[in-house]
Design a protein around this motif. Structure first.
Motif, PDB file in Angstrom:
ATOM      1  N   GLN A   1     -82.489   0.912   9.658  1.00  0.00           N
ATOM      2  CA  GLN A   1     -82.052   2.316   9.606  1.00  0.00           C
ATOM      3  C   GLN A   1     -81.320   2.711  10.889  1.00  0.00           C
ATOM      4  OE1 GLN A   1     -85.008   5.097   8.277  1.00  0.00           O
ATOM      5  NE2 GLN A   1     -83.902   6.882   9.058  1.00  0.00           N
ATOM      6  N   THR A   2     -81.885   2.302  12.022  1.00  0.00           N
ATOM      7  CA  THR A   2     -81.227   2.613  13.296  1.00  0.00           C
ATOM      8  C   THR A   2     -79.854   1.961  13.385  1.00  0.00           C
ATOM      9  OG1 THR A   2     -83.367   2.798  14.411  1.00  0.00           O
ATOM     10  CG2 THR A   2     -81.441   2.429  15.801  1.00  0.00           C
TER      11      THR A   2
ATOM     12  N   ALA B   1     -80.614   5.822   6.109  1.00  0.00           N
ATOM     13  CA  ALA B   1     -79.610   6.372   7.032  1.00  0.00           C
ATOM     14  C   ALA B   1     -78.432   6.962   6.259  1.00  0.00           C
ATOM     15  CB  ALA B   1     -79.129   5.279   7.983  1.00  0.00           C
TER      16      ALA B   1
ATOM     17  N   GLU C   1     -77.436   3.881  11.251  1.00  0.00           N
ATOM     18  CA  GLU C   1     -77.083   5.158  11.901  1.00  0.00           C
ATOM     19  C   GLU C   1     -76.031   4.926  12.986  1.00  0.00           C
ATOM     20  OE1 GLU C   1     -81.515   7.248  11.345  1.00  0.00           O
ATOM     21  OE2 GLU C   1     -80.911   6.327  13.243  1.00  0.00           O
TER      22      GLU C   1
END
Length: 337
Positions: free
Chosen positions: A213-214, A243, A217
């Motif tokens: 997810q990071t 995300a 993003e």
């Protein structure tokens, strides 16, 4: 942060097993060691289930251990030393670090232990006696071909959420995906990640949902026009979807992945993932245990690479791309049926 105590318990359990007479158990039943990258990744949970079931079926003793996280070579070396001390004659391992684990494998082999890599090869691959694994380059090619067909001529703006630098499985899937899409890519022997102009962002996910997810993003910040996402596995794909959803872009971005676990196939059915290449850890584990029992009984070792199979699963078939539907993927998930 929650994994450290889990590993600590695992290490303690292994040490305890030694203290409580594992050597005596070996006298009546062959001891097979299984070392996975982590204890929490669903893929390795399923692999352990497969090994446990096959060991019970064949009358062997399975002792398992794992690293704290994907990439924890030191944890795997310690586990291997403990298993050698326990008298295991066969060790099955999914190497976290393809190169750094080789000296520990050599020590085991020097003591007469057969070492079989499952899922991930060592570097060089010949460092283990045998490898039972998916053709990861082919797995990447299948989802690349699907993504190419699904793009239907639209200019690809691609993000890749990879494993981590230098790992052969990560490189083979990444480069296979690009090859399947028809883009410039290194061959299956390279551990370098290709980056043609169509790939606008690459991030390491370590196969983890939160890191996936990071990574997604960060990629969206670099280029909000991304329309295709390749992920190393389905947990990373789920993170990428989170995300994209938070950014309001989940309906306009195609996500493809590799693994084919039951949760991942369910995500294909929900439209979270467009297509995934399904592999079979239960089969890998069962084959490894059977080979270990055979070695204990006859002294006969296995050798070379055995392809354990891969199938493209997609909710929406694409013309010219061979795939199976979600029901088939669910029935087969990780070799469960």
């Amino acid at each position: 942060m929650q994994r450290t105590p889990a590993f600590a318990l695992s290490a303690l359990a292994l040490t305890g097993a030694l203290a409580c007479g594992l050597a005596q158990a070996q006298a009546s039943e062959p001891v097979i060691g299984l070392i996975t990258k982590t204890e929490t990744n669903p893929f390795f949970v399923k692999m352990k289930e497969g090994a446990t079931a096959e060991a019970k079926k064949l009358g062997a003793k399975l002792v398992s251990a794992a690293g704290k996280t994907d990439g924890d070579n030191a944890g795997q070396v310690t586990a291997m030393e403990n298993l050698i001390a326990a008298g295991a004659k066969t060790i099955l391992i999914t190497p976290s670090d393809a190169k750094a684990i080789v000296p520990a494998i050599k020590k085991a082999q020097a003591k007469g232990v057969m070492v079989i890599a499952l899922d991930s090869p060592t570097e060089p691959m010949e460092a283990t006696d045998a490898l039972f694994a998916t053709d990861n380059y082919k797995a990447g090619e299948l989802i690349g071909q699907y993504a190419k067909a699904a793009a239907a001529g639209k200019k690809p703006v691609i993000a890749t959420l990879d494993l981590f630098p230098g790992h052969p499985v990560g490189a083979q899937r990444h480069n296979g995906f690009l090859k399947g899409f028809g883009l410039q890519a290194n061959d299956a022997k390279s551990n370098e990640l290709s980056r043609p102009a169509e790939v606008v962002c690459m991030a390491d996910s370590f196969g983890d949902r939160a890191k996936g997810q990071t990574g997604m993003e960060n990629c969206l910040q670099k280029n909000p026009d991304i329309n295709i996402v390749y992920t190393i596995n389905e947990p990373a794909a789920a993170g990428a979807y989170n995300a994209l959803k938070a950014a309001g872009k989940e309906k306009n971005v195609l996500i493809v992945s590799v693994d084919g676990g039951c949760a991942g196939i369910a995500d294909v059915g929900k439209g979270v993932i467009a297509a995934t290449s399904q592999q079979y850890p239960l089969r890998m584990a069962a084959m490894g245990v059977a080979a270990g029992v055979e070695y204990a009984k006859t002294g006969k070792k296995v050798s070379g690479y055995t392809d354990t199979g891969v199938t493209l699963i997609a909710a929406k078939p694409m013309a010219g791309v061979d795939s199976k539907d979600v029901k088939t993927g669910t029935d087969l998930c990780w070799g469960a049926k």
